[in-house]
Design an enzyme around this catalytic site. Structure first.
Site, PDB file in Angstrom:
ATOM      1  N   THR A  51      -1.772   6.758  13.520  1.00 44.17           N
ATOM      2  CA  THR A  51      -2.583   7.678  14.329  1.00 44.17           C
ATOM      3  C   THR A  51      -3.452   8.577  13.445  1.00 44.17           C
ATOM      4  O   THR A  51      -4.654   8.743  13.688  1.00 44.17           O
ATOM      5  CB  THR A  51      -1.653   8.584  15.166  1.00 44.17           C
ATOM      6  N   HIS A 111      -0.484   9.049  23.087  1.00 44.26           N
ATOM      7  CA  HIS A 111       0.602   8.066  22.971  1.00 44.26           C
ATOM      8  C   HIS A 111       0.944   7.493  24.352  1.00 44.26           C
ATOM      9  O   HIS A 111       1.912   6.765  24.506  1.00 44.26           O
ATOM     10  CB  HIS A 111       1.866   8.710  22.383  1.00 44.26           C
ATOM     11  N   ARG A 133       1.675  -1.268  14.545  1.00 42.54           N
ATOM     12  CA  ARG A 133       2.241  -1.457  13.209  1.00 42.54           C
ATOM     13  C   ARG A 133       3.513  -2.264  13.361  1.00 42.54           C
ATOM     14  O   ARG A 133       4.181  -2.167  14.401  1.00 42.54           O
ATOM     15  CB  ARG A 133       2.561  -0.071  12.641  1.00 42.54           C
ATOM     16  N   SER A 141       9.316   4.717   9.413  1.00 44.28           N
ATOM     17  CA  SER A 141       8.438   5.881   9.326  1.00 44.28           C
ATOM     18  C   SER A 141       8.881   6.966  10.314  1.00 44.28           C
ATOM     19  O   SER A 141       8.951   8.150   9.973  1.00 44.28           O
ATOM     20  CB  SER A 141       7.001   5.440   9.611  1.00 44.28           C
ATOM     21  N   TYR A 200      -2.113  -1.874  11.637  1.00 46.29           N
ATOM     22  CA  TYR A 200      -2.043  -1.055  10.415  1.00 46.29           C
ATOM     23  C   TYR A 200      -2.134  -1.945   9.177  1.00 46.29           C
ATOM     24  O   TYR A 200      -2.881  -1.661   8.243  1.00 46.29           O
ATOM     25  CB  TYR A 200      -0.711  -0.290  10.432  1.00 46.29           C
ATOM     26  N   LYS A 266       4.423   7.734   2.658  1.00 49.19           N
ATOM     27  CA  LYS A 266       4.188   6.723   1.621  1.00 49.19           C
ATOM     28  C   LYS A 266       2.933   5.912   1.896  1.00 49.19           C
ATOM     29  O   LYS A 266       2.251   5.469   0.986  1.00 49.19           O
ATOM     30  CB  LYS A 266       5.378   5.772   1.571  1.00 49.19           C
TER      31      LYS A 266
HETATM   32  P1  A3P Z   1       4.923   6.086   6.356  1.00 47.38           P
HETATM   33  O1  A3P Z   1       5.967   6.984   6.929  1.00 47.38           O
HETATM   34  O2  A3P Z   1       5.373   4.652   6.328  1.00 47.38           O
HETATM   35  O3  A3P Z   1       4.415   6.522   5.037  1.00 47.38           O
HETATM   36  P2  A3P Z   1       1.114   8.453  12.402  1.00 47.38           P
HETATM   37  O4  A3P Z   1      -0.155   8.910  11.795  1.00 47.38           O
HETATM   38  O5  A3P Z   1       0.917   7.527  13.558  1.00 47.38           O
HETATM   39  O6  A3P Z   1       2.039   9.574  12.674  1.00 47.38           O
HETATM   40  O7  A3P Z   1       1.797   7.527  11.299  1.00 47.38           O
HETATM   41  C1  A3P Z   1       2.221   8.047  10.069  1.00 47.38           C
HETATM   42  C2  A3P Z   1       2.300   6.913   9.073  1.00 47.38           C
HETATM   43  O8  A3P Z   1       0.994   6.577   8.629  1.00 47.38           O
HETATM   44  C3  A3P Z   1       3.090   7.317   7.832  1.00 47.38           C
HETATM   45  O9  A3P Z   1       3.676   6.114   7.343  1.00 47.38           O
HETATM   46  C4  A3P Z   1       1.969   7.838   6.943  1.00 47.38           C
HETATM   47  O10 A3P Z   1       2.293   7.893   5.587  1.00 47.38           O
HETATM   48  C5  A3P Z   1       0.883   6.817   7.221  1.00 47.38           C
HETATM   49  N1  A3P Z   1      -0.462   7.322   6.938  1.00 47.38           N
HETATM   50  C6  A3P Z   1      -0.969   8.552   7.191  1.00 47.38           C
HETATM   51  N2  A3P Z   1      -2.241   8.630   6.781  1.00 47.38           N
HETATM   52  C7  A3P Z   1      -2.561   7.439   6.251  1.00 47.38           C
HETATM   53  C8  A3P Z   1      -3.758   6.906   5.638  1.00 47.38           C
HETATM   54  N3  A3P Z   1      -4.839   7.652   5.504  1.00 47.38           N
HETATM   55  N4  A3P Z   1      -3.728   5.638   5.213  1.00 47.38           N
HETATM   56  C9  A3P Z   1      -2.621   4.878   5.352  1.00 47.38           C
HETATM   57  N5  A3P Z   1      -1.471   5.312   5.910  1.00 47.38           N
HETATM   58  C10 A3P Z   1      -1.438   6.579   6.351  1.00 47.38           C
END
Ligand code: A3P
Length: 303
Positions: A51, A111, A133, A141, A200, A266
């Protein structure tokens, strides 16, 4: 129907999908009052599918002629602060807020499942972008995210085995995973001009291709001149995990309930292998097989 999920959050089932009990009123208000405009862009996701990344990308693409990319508000604000979520932000405190003053094109995230969207989103010409994802990384995550945002008292209680079992049974925020995803997948199959369906993992593999694709989908395509100037690469770099996660605002800032840093953990594909057992993966793969059979949707990263 009610349920307590592994972080202690109270969930209630609405239209077949579990949502936090505190979000029920905002979701119903969104359904009842949100009037989509033809120019709106709706970013739909399950929590932890990307997101934050999608918000940054859509915002940067749309605003690229308003601010120079190296002056982007994304350098000083968390992506969640520049793109409001319907049920978390816009409708959280008010039943029928005035959203008319927001300049077009408006971008909102949600969501909410496809079936539960306000009619005006489905009936107008507005665009929906869904990102999903693979469920193992998503679960991993989500588990870390809830742990990171909870007090010590709760942290002890969030045992990964128990949480995983609940995930497989669909008892988690916006779950069951499969139902949420298939709702948008089928909508995309019905009308691919209306719903763009992203993964993703695909964005991780080739971000410049997807920046172009998103821009074309929302009818903000890059000109040849922009391509030559490297605008696509600049946007990709601006929105990258490496860049966003290292910004001061994302290291130290807080949204109302969450730490900004908890949205950047991560950002990798396959980190589930460091936390989940092959037996757990097997269980999810079996569910995937039966739920996705015949849908044409696949994940290659669950092995
Ligand atoms: P991880 O916990 O596997 O690192 P959301 O944004 O839907 O809440 O999802 C969060 C997930 O997206 C986390 O995964 C986060 O690290 C990853 N995320 C956030 N920003 C990102 C980016 N710019 N590029 C790639 N992944 C990213």
């Amino acid at each position: 129907e009610q349920h307590t999920t592994w972080d202690g959050g109270q969930l209630v089932k609405y239209d077949g999908i579990w949502c936090a009990t505190r979000l029920l009123r905002p979701i119903i208000s969104t359904q009842k009052y949100f009037k989509a405009k033809d120019t709106d862009i709706i970013l739909s996701t399950m929590p932890k599918s990307g997101t934050t990344w999608l918000k940054a990308l859509a915002f940067a693409i749309i605003n690229r002629n308003i601010h120079e990319i190296d002056q982007s508000p994304l350098l000083n604000s968390n992506p969640h602060a520049v793109v409001p979520a319907l049920e978390f932000d816009a409708y959280r405190d008010q039943e029928n807020p005035d959203l008319e003053h927001i300049p077009s094109p408006r971008i909102f995230s949600t969501h909410i499942s496809y079936n539960t969207l306000p009619d005006s989103i489905r009936e107008s010409e507005c665009k929906i972008i869904y990102i999903c994802r693979n469920p193992l990384d998503l679960f991993n995550s989500l588990w870390h995210f809830l742990l990171d945002n909870k007090s010590e008292k709760y942290a002890e209680r969030i045992l990964i085995d128990k949480a995983f079992d609940m995930f497989c049974k669909g008892n988690h925020h916006s779950g069951p995973f499969w139902d949420h995803m298939l709702g948008y997948w089928n909508a995309h199959l019905n009308d691919s001009q209306k719903v763009l369906f992203l993964k993703y993992e695909d964005l991780k593999e080739d971000i410049t291709f997807h920046v172009k694709r998103i821009a074309e989908f929302i009818e903000f395509p890059f000109s040849l001149e922009e391509e030559k100037q490297g605008v696509i690469e600049k946007i990709s770099r601006l929105c990258s995990f490496e860049n966003l996660s290292n910004l001061e605002i994302n290291k130290t800032g807080n949204s109302d309930i969450f730490k900004n840093s908890s949205f950047f953990r991560k950002g990798e594909v396959g980190d589930w292998k460091n936390h989940l057992t092959p037996e757990m993966a097997e269980r999810v793969n079996k569910i995937l097989e039966s739920k996705l059979e015949g849908s044409g949707l696949m994940f290659k990263t669950c092995n």
